[in-house]
Write an enzyme that holds these catalytic residues in place. Structure first.
Site, PDB file in Angstrom:
ATOM      1  N   GLU A  19      80.115  17.458  35.171  1.00 55.57           N
ATOM      2  CA  GLU A  19      79.525  18.306  36.221  1.00 55.57           C
ATOM      3  C   GLU A  19      80.038  19.736  36.082  1.00 55.57           C
ATOM      4  O   GLU A  19      81.036  20.002  35.408  1.00 55.57           O
ATOM      5  CB  GLU A  19      79.927  17.787  37.614  1.00 55.57           C
ATOM      6  CG  GLU A  19      79.210  16.552  38.082  1.00 55.57           C
ATOM      7  CD  GLU A  19      77.893  16.855  38.792  1.00 55.57           C
ATOM      8  OE1 GLU A  19      77.423  18.022  38.714  1.00 55.57           O
ATOM      9  OE2 GLU A  19      77.333  15.944  39.403  1.00 55.57           O
ATOM     10  N   GLU A 123      79.790   7.447  48.838  1.00 52.00           N
ATOM     11  CA  GLU A 123      78.398   7.823  49.123  1.00 52.00           C
ATOM     12  C   GLU A 123      77.794   6.966  50.228  1.00 52.00           C
ATOM     13  O   GLU A 123      76.580   6.727  50.260  1.00 52.00           O
ATOM     14  CB  GLU A 123      77.540   7.753  47.851  1.00 52.00           C
ATOM     15  CG  GLU A 123      78.061   8.618  46.726  1.00 52.00           C
ATOM     16  CD  GLU A 123      77.202   8.579  45.479  1.00 52.00           C
ATOM     17  OE1 GLU A 123      76.033   8.135  45.574  1.00 52.00           O
ATOM     18  OE2 GLU A 123      77.688   8.974  44.404  1.00 52.00           O
ATOM     19  N   ASP A 195      70.624  17.458  41.784  1.00 48.49           N
ATOM     20  CA  ASP A 195      72.064  17.582  41.538  1.00 48.49           C
ATOM     21  C   ASP A 195      72.425  19.071  41.580  1.00 48.49           C
ATOM     22  O   ASP A 195      71.987  19.783  42.461  1.00 48.49           O
ATOM     23  CB  ASP A 195      72.421  16.897  40.221  1.00 48.49           C
ATOM     24  CG  ASP A 195      73.845  16.373  40.182  1.00 48.49           C
ATOM     25  OD1 ASP A 195      74.776  17.163  40.430  1.00 48.49           O
ATOM     26  OD2 ASP A 195      74.042  15.184  39.890  1.00 48.49           O
TER      27      ASP A 195
END
Length: 288
Positions: A19, A123, A195
């Site tokens: 990421e 999550e 994202d």
């Protein structure tokens, strides 16, 4: 946008959750993290050099600061990372009252302030929030997310974009002097989950698509401008790099993919590169 080449794999590191790529011009490198792998990575754009460091915990971003360090969003707090020594030093605690959370994506505004989001590591709950860190102070600006990604900002600094990933929504806020107002839905993604976002010099918003096999592009009006297609399912974020800011580096991930998909797409988790038709915006530095 006319891409001059298809996405090219430049580092087959097979990260579980790569990421946050960011172009750091001073050392001509793209830095990014593997959140789940607890790694910080550096890719030298001139020589293809590859260097990695262990992080103290799950780390959502590593962004360049004016003092030569990187400011990292480590679970539980913001840390300063010294590339010369490999040492992490905590600057400030983040969400001590929400121990189930971790820090996710981040962005540096033109004024040197650091914006970032948090999320429930499992999550499962809507405990994530959006923060601004400036002048040693941490301020919460929005709340109620399961998974946050971003933010990013328009070229004129008047619009801030932030992704509500699970609900497939890209929010826009009016921004002035570090204050956000008028939250609204800017765009939604039908294929894949939004994202990490980034914005080019024309104001086009680029959004990595988790399970969407590419990077979605949206005009400043929110109109869809199509998809930059990738050979892997999970693209997490794009960064504009190089002297002309027209080389895009994109991180990917194998997190959540079945064994069958990973066999079909063995380069999941790699770092990709392609050329863009429009340059990006210069990377700002965190003022600490």
């Amino acid at each position: 946008m006319a891409d001059t080449e298809a996405p090219e794999l430049v580092w087959d590191l097979r990260a579980e959750l790569a990421e946050g790529p960011v172009w750091v011009a001073r050392d001509r490198a793209v830095w990014f993290v593997d959140i789940k792998g607890r790694k910080l990575h550096r890719y030298g754009v001139d020589d293809g050099s590859k260097t990695s460091w262990d992080t103290p915990d799950q780390t959502g971003f590593a962004l360049p600061a004016v003092d030569g360090s990187l400011i990292c969003g480590v679970r539980g707090g913001l840390h300063r990372f010294d590339p010369a020594t490999g040492r992490f030093t905590r600057l400030i605690a983040v969400e001590a009252d929400r121990p189930q959370n971790r820090i996710n994506d981040g962005f540096v505004a033109p004024d040197g302030s650091l914006w970032f989001g948090t999320m429930d590591d499992s999550e499962a709950t809507v405990s994530g929030a959006l923060y601004r860190y400036a002048d040693g102070a941490l301020v919460r600006h929005d709340d109620g997310y399961r998974v946050t990604n971003g933010p990013a900002m328009s070229p004129d600094g008047r619009t801030l974009y932030h992704n509500d990933t699970v609900n497939r929504r890209i929010h826009a806020f009016d921004h002035a002097d570090g204050v956000l107002t008028n939250r609204r839905v800017f765009a939604e993604t039908a294929d894949g989950f939004p994202d990490g976002p980034s914005v080019d010099s024309a104001g086009v918003v680029h959004v990595g698509l988790f399970n969407g096999s590419g990077v979605a592009r949206f005009a400043p009006s929110g109109e869809s401008l199509g998809l930059i297609r990738f050979p892997v399912a999970t693209v997490t974020k794009a960064a504009f790099a190089g002297d002309d800011l027209r080389t895009m580096f994109c991180t990917t991930a194998w997190l959540g993919q079945s064994e069958a998909v990973r066999l079909q797409q063995p380069t999941l988790g790699g770092l990709y590169r392609l050329r863009a038709g429009t340059p990006g915006l210069p990377q700002n530095l965190v003022r600490v």
